[in-house]
Scaffold this motif. Structure first.
Motif, PDB file in Angstrom:
ATOM      1  N   UNK A  79       1.180  -1.341  -0.095  1.00 15.07           N
ATOM      2  CA  UNK A  79       0.285  -0.196   0.143  1.00 15.07           C
ATOM      3  C   UNK A  79       0.899   0.997  -0.029  1.00 15.07           C
ATOM      4  N   UNK A  80       2.433   0.815   0.272  1.00 16.34           N
ATOM      5  CA  UNK A  80       2.748   3.005   0.552  1.00 16.34           C
ATOM      6  C   UNK A  80       3.357   2.958  -0.442  1.00 16.34           C
ATOM      7  N   UNK A  81       3.649   2.014  -1.509  1.00 21.40           N
ATOM      8  CA  UNK A  81       3.830   3.061  -2.297  1.00 21.40           C
ATOM      9  C   UNK A  81       2.742   2.936  -3.611  1.00 21.40           C
ATOM     10  N   UNK A  82       1.952   2.923  -2.959  1.00 28.97           N
ATOM     11  CA  UNK A  82       0.360   3.598  -3.460  1.00 28.97           C
ATOM     12  C   UNK A  82       0.778   5.227  -3.760  1.00 28.97           C
ATOM     13  N   UNK A  83      -0.365   5.791  -4.557  1.00 28.66           N
ATOM     14  CA  UNK A  83       0.571   6.752  -3.991  1.00 28.66           C
ATOM     15  C   UNK A  83      -0.790   8.233  -3.820  1.00 28.66           C
ATOM     16  N   UNK A  84      -1.485   9.074  -3.864  1.00 31.00           N
ATOM     17  CA  UNK A  84      -2.575   9.555  -3.192  1.00 31.00           C
ATOM     18  C   UNK A  84      -2.650  10.103  -4.376  1.00 31.00           C
ATOM     19  N   UNK A  85      -4.195  10.180  -4.881  1.00 31.30           N
ATOM     20  CA  UNK A  85      -4.449  10.546  -6.254  1.00 31.30           C
ATOM     21  C   UNK A  85      -5.980  11.254  -5.784  1.00 31.30           C
ATOM     22  N   UNK A  86      -6.888  12.136  -6.525  1.00 28.97           N
ATOM     23  CA  UNK A  86      -8.483  12.325  -6.429  1.00 28.97           C
ATOM     24  C   UNK A  86      -8.783  12.407  -7.690  1.00 28.97           C
ATOM     25  N   UNK A  87      -9.751  11.793  -8.184  1.00 28.43           N
ATOM     26  CA  UNK A  87     -10.645  11.762  -9.089  1.00 28.43           C
ATOM     27  C   UNK A  87     -12.019  12.772  -8.597  1.00 28.43           C
ATOM     28  N   UNK A  88     -11.750  13.625 -10.292  1.00 24.68           N
ATOM     29  CA  UNK A  88     -13.569  13.971  -9.873  1.00 24.68           C
ATOM     30  C   UNK A  88     -15.011  14.594 -10.838  1.00 24.68           C
ATOM     31  N   UNK A  89     -15.710  13.960 -10.057  1.00 23.00           N
ATOM     32  CA  UNK A  89     -16.857  13.583 -11.916  1.00 23.00           C
ATOM     33  C   UNK A  89     -17.510  14.525 -11.115  1.00 23.00           C
ATOM     34  N   UNK A  90     -17.520  15.233 -12.444  1.00 21.01           N
ATOM     35  CA  UNK A  90     -18.721  16.382 -12.907  1.00 21.01           C
ATOM     36  C   UNK A  90     -19.930  15.839 -13.735  1.00 21.01           C
ATOM     37  N   UNK A  91     -21.138  16.710 -13.445  1.00 25.38           N
ATOM     38  CA  UNK A  91     -22.436  16.524 -14.347  1.00 25.38           C
ATOM     39  C   UNK A  91     -23.859  16.607 -13.559  1.00 25.38           C
ATOM     40  N   UNK A  92     -24.462  16.586 -14.641  1.00 28.68           N
ATOM     41  CA  UNK A  92     -25.898  17.302 -14.001  1.00 28.68           C
ATOM     42  C   UNK A  92     -26.299  15.821 -12.964  1.00 28.68           C
ATOM     43  N   UNK A  93     -27.086  16.099 -12.674  1.00 29.43           N
ATOM     44  CA  UNK A  93     -28.142  15.267 -11.478  1.00 29.43           C
ATOM     45  C   UNK A  93     -28.929  14.529 -12.441  1.00 29.43           C
ATOM     46  N   UNK A  94     -28.438  13.209 -11.324  1.00 30.03           N
ATOM     47  CA  UNK A  94     -29.775  11.955 -12.549  1.00 30.03           C
ATOM     48  C   UNK A  94     -28.917  11.511 -13.075  1.00 30.03           C
ATOM     49  N   UNK A  95     -27.858  11.325 -13.353  1.00 29.61           N
ATOM     50  CA  UNK A  95     -26.293  10.668 -14.524  1.00 29.61           C
ATOM     51  C   UNK A  95     -25.508   9.567 -13.855  1.00 29.61           C
ATOM     52  N   UNK A  96     -26.004   9.480 -13.253  1.00 31.79           N
ATOM     53  CA  UNK A  96     -25.319   8.468 -12.166  1.00 31.79           C
ATOM     54  C   UNK A  96     -24.325   8.319 -11.087  1.00 31.79           C
TER      55      UNK A  96
END
Ligand code: DC
Length: 644
Positions: free
Chosen positions: A416-433
């Protein structure tokens, strides 16, 4: 090269963790600022040390009112019987007393801590008298511990500093600070197993009086019985204390919004009828005695005046003049002496601290931090606590055991230690899932899901509840300072929204709140108010965050940006299905129109309008089912993170 493990805290949980982590492949260091290990252990159970409770797992869990489910794994892997076998093996013979409480045969807590110390020495655990100041980490996880005297390198750290109770034994709250510095949420500590404050003057009048063999009942504001037990209690200058009160206090957990009253049955062995008969007999035996003498035959002398005051009867009344009604009232009072209580004594006076590191951020199967690779927790620092009877120490042993073993065995840790910290951004209108898919991705990749819409909904809900028209911008802005939003994670990893401490997770999903959320989210001050909170969530851990402006404003440097959308008709149909499943169906046209209106409002507002970030990947789910959409998303993520 052996794996270096540092355990912070030489109490029950810390010693057990160090013993469990020790082995040929590991070098374990135990840090404790006190000269002696197990200082608090030595004073528990009035110096006799109630080591555990000789009961089955179900009973054990029933005695853990706070986050018992989280402890299931730890407690089933190291049961109360395992604890008993462990100490017997270390040369501490045990005995089981009333209520299945287990004590050393010698009745000396010291024998328990001495046995643990011997075992630590036998296993070559290096015990150092030093106070840990900070846990050191890099992007990949923990790297060591900075102590007052020295710096200790570590591949894994077990934090077992205890809570805030009994400061004299070294519980200072340092552990909370160190955990918080690493991004962990601390549920505000307060006393559990703590004396209670009463503003009833009678307590002071009776201070020092210890009542034996009474039955104490605690009612909540609605009159529901939340505790009833038989035992011993004590009146003090501030209120009440003693074993029965301490046990009861663990059940009184909502002082902020609940009122509690105590009812003491001073004569639990006699029912109302028998007690009345007894009083009648006492009077018949001595009809010319003053009434206070009759009462003195029934209760301790320091209670006589209090009883007479409550009955509003003069002590000098002759026994034979006492009316049937007065006898009955005396009887009722003896069977139900009510006492109002206003709150617990300060946490420093508590035997056990409730509150601490939020368990949603800790893996129940390993005691590993979900936020920082290589960090583990054990004992009272966790937001768990139990009733009296040896259950709290059992939690310390079981979590200490699990944390120590995990720190030692977790080959994962290095990986796990080798894994980096990352972020995923999801945008979109409501109801897109967005939320369903983001949740699935979070589960698959074992990262945190942050639903930012819920934060706006919480503000919207506050405005709604206050009866404010969200179109009146200054009025909305004016209430912002009174709002405190917290986002917490329950033990199953689900996001909960707290509005000024109140869990409003369900309320914010009411249909009318959507428009309120949309309206308040168009206000610049509201967005500014929430920006830091959202950014902070992504700073120290890998997250997948969904909303409207995550890729454009909140996390402009996100590693992966996805714009998730679908035709508005498709989205309205999905929403319709969801409403039907929830049992709140609505006409299609209405749902479609609302969705179009919300799309328009969210994408035409001046501040942070919904739009696709330039570097976002577009995923259109109009013609994809759930599995297909999830696979599409995961593929984008893997590609963007360079994993394929
Ligand atoms: O995703 P949702 O429907 O729960 O969001 C509620 C409202 O909050 C939505 O109308 C737009 C707003 N919102 C926002 O403006 N920015 C975000 N990052 C998330 C939601």
């Amino acid at each position: 090269m052996s794996k270096k493990i540092v355990v912070i805290g030489g109490g029950a949980a810390g010693m057990m963790a160090a013993i469990s982590a020790a082995g040929q492949e590991t070098a374990v260091t135990l840090l404790e600022p006190n000269e002696r290990l197990g200082k608090k252990l030595n004073i528990t159970g009035k110096g006799r040390c109630n080591v555990t409770n000789n009961c089955d797992l179900d009973t054990m869990l029933q005695n853990v009112p706070c986050n018992g489910k989280f402890l299931y794994s730890a407690l089933s892997r190291f049961t109360t019987q395992d604890t008993m076998a462990f100490f017997e093996r270390l040369g501490v013979p045990l005995k089981t007393e009333r209520g299945n409480r287990v004590f050393p045969v010698s009745d000396r807590a010291f024998d328990v801590s001495a046995a643990l110390e011997r075992e630590l020495r036998r296993l070559h655990v290096r015990t150092v008298r030093d106070r840990a100041c900070r846990i050191l980490r890099d992007n990949a996880g923990v790297t060591g511990v900075q102590g007052e005297k020295e710096r200790y390198e570590a591949d894994a750290v077990v934090l077992a500093t205890g809570g805030l109770s009994y400061p004299g034994t070294g519980s200072t709250g340092d552990g909370y600070r160190m955990a918080a510095e690493l991004g962990h949420t601390i549920v505000e500590p307060r006393g559990s197993l703590v004396p209670l404050v009463s503003d009833d003057a009678c307590c002071r009048e009776m201070q020092g009086l210890s009542l034996k063999n009474v039955e104490l009942t605690v009612n909540n504001g609605k009159g529901k019985v939340i505790f009833r037990e038989f035992g011993e209690m004590l009146f003090t200058h501030f209120g009440v204390s003693g074993p029965l009160v301490l046990s009861a206090s663990a059940h009184m957990r909502r002082w902020d919004r609940e009122t509690y009253s105590l009812i003491i049955d001073l004569k639990p062995a006699l029912d109302q009828q028998k007690l009345e008969a007894r009083i009648l007999r006492d009077i018949a035996d001595a009809p010319n005695k003053d009434f206070d003498k009759i009462v003195a035959g029934l209760v301790h002398r320091s209670m006589v005046n209090v009883i007479l005051d409550r009955l509003e009867i003069s002590g000098e009344l002759k026994a034979h003049s006492v009316t049937k009604e007065q006898r009955r009232r005396l009887c009722t009072l003896l069977k139900g002496f009510a006492l109002s209580v206003t709150g617990p004594r300060p946490v420093a006076e508590a035997i056990v601290t409730s509150g601490g590191v939020r368990v949603g951020e800790v893996q129940p199967s390993t005691m590993a931090s979900r936020l920082v690779p290589g960090l583990y927790f054990a004992g009272e620092i966790l937001d768990v606590d139990a009733y009296t009877g040896g259950f709290n120490l059992q939690i310390a042993w079981a979590t200490g055991r699990l944390a120590g073993l995990s720190a030692k065995q977790d080959g994962e840790c290095k990986k796990v230690k080798k894994e980096r910290i990352y972020s995923i951004a999801i945008d979109g209108p409501s109801g897109a899932g967005k939320s369903t898919l983001a949740k699935a991705v979070a589960a698959q990749r074992n990262i945190l899901y942050v639903d930012t819409g819920a934060i706006y909904r919480t503000i919207g809900y506050h405005v709604f509840r206050k009866g404010i028209d969200p179109a009146r911008v200054p009025e909305v802005i004016a209430v912002l300072p009174e709002i405190h939003v917290d986002m917490v994670y329950s033990e199953d990893g689900l996001q909960h929204m707290l509005l000024n401490g109140e869990d409003v997770t369900d309320e914010i999903r009411l249909p009318q709140i959507s428009m309120y959320a949309s309206a308040v989210s168009a206000i610049a001050e509201v967005r500014a108010f929430l920006l830091d909170m959202q950014r902070d969530l992504a700073r120290r851990r890998s997250v997948i965050m969904d909303g409207r402006d995550i890729g454009t404003v909140v996390l402009p440097d996100a590693d992966v940006k996805i714009y998730l959308t679908a035709d508005v008709e498709k989205r309205a149909q999905r929403r319709l299905k969801e409403l039907e499943q929830r049992g709140t169906p609505r006409p299609y046209d209405e749902v479609l129109r609302e969705m179009q209106e919300r799309d328009w409002a969210d994408s035409h507002r001046e501040i942070a309008p919904l739009r696709q970030a330039e570097d976002a990947v577009l995923v259109d789910t109009s013609d994809l089912n759930f599995e297909e959409s999830r696979e599409a998303l995961l593929a984008v993520i893997r590609r963007r993170l360079g994993e394929e």
